[in-house]
Design a protein around this motif. Structure first.
Motif, PDB file in Angstrom:
ATOM      1  N   THR A  69       0.825  -1.209   0.000  1.00  0.00           N
ATOM      2  CA  THR A  69       0.000   0.000   0.000  1.00  0.00           C
ATOM      3  C   THR A  69       0.857   1.257   0.000  1.00  0.00           C
ATOM      4  O   THR A  69       1.818   1.365   0.751  1.00  0.00           O
ATOM      5  N   LEU A  71       0.293   5.386   0.442  1.00  0.00           N
ATOM      6  CA  LEU A  71      -0.613   6.472   0.799  1.00  0.00           C
ATOM      7  C   LEU A  71       0.037   7.782   0.374  1.00  0.00           C
ATOM      8  O   LEU A  71       1.138   8.101   0.811  1.00  0.00           O
ATOM      9  N   TYR A  93      -5.569  11.831   2.258  1.00  0.00           N
ATOM     10  CA  TYR A  93      -4.630  11.006   1.493  1.00  0.00           C
ATOM     11  C   TYR A  93      -5.386  10.183   0.459  1.00  0.00           C
ATOM     12  O   TYR A  93      -6.597  10.052   0.514  1.00  0.00           O
ATOM     13  N   SER A  95      -4.984   6.316  -1.591  1.00  0.00           N
ATOM     14  CA  SER A  95      -4.260   5.053  -1.488  1.00  0.00           C
ATOM     15  C   SER A  95      -4.158   4.355  -2.839  1.00  0.00           C
ATOM     16  O   SER A  95      -5.035   4.478  -3.692  1.00  0.00           O
TER      17      SER A  95
END
Length: 128
Positions: A69, A71, A93, A95
């Motif tokens: 992931t 961000l 944010y 992702s």
């Protein structure tokens, strides 16, 4: 004897219905990079721009090496005095998830439920 046969038929029908409604197994897995090179980072930046627009972000050379992931934090707008403008953005944010879909490495953007195939990127399934 007939009621028992009817119960068996109903049970079989329910079992078949349950099997049909069970989600099919997919070959989509979270992944990490096998290697990071300037070419890999460039393709990741291009994929991010293609998925969300804007300017290419600055990425660390270790991006997606330990975690699937990413961000991206939005920059905060500043007023003429350099102070943050409160409420200038409502999304802290965004992702992105590196995935292995069958044999292809892709960058998935959950916000729009879409992805870009990363042809020059090698990734491997994340072992949990």
């Amino acid at each position: 004897m007939a009621p028992l046969k009817a119960v068996k038929i109903i049970a079989l029908a329910l079992l078949m219905q349950a099997c049909n409604s069970a989600p099919a197994s997919t070959s989509v897995n979270e992944a990490v990079l096998s290697a990071s090179t300037p070419e890999v980072l460039s393709q990741l930046k291009q994929a991010i721009v293609k998925l969300k627009g804007g300017v290419p972000p600055t990425l660390a050379s270790t991006v997606f090496q330990r975690s699937p992931t990413l961000l991206l934090e939005h920059g905060q707008s500043l007023d003429g005095n350099g102070s943050p403008i409160l409420g200038a953005h409502n999304l802290a944010y965004e992702s992105f998830i590196l995935q292995l879909r069958y044999t292809q490495c892709v960058l998935y953007y959950p916000k729009k439920d879409t992805y870009v195939v990363l042809s020059k990127v090698s990734c491997k399934k994340l072992e949990k």
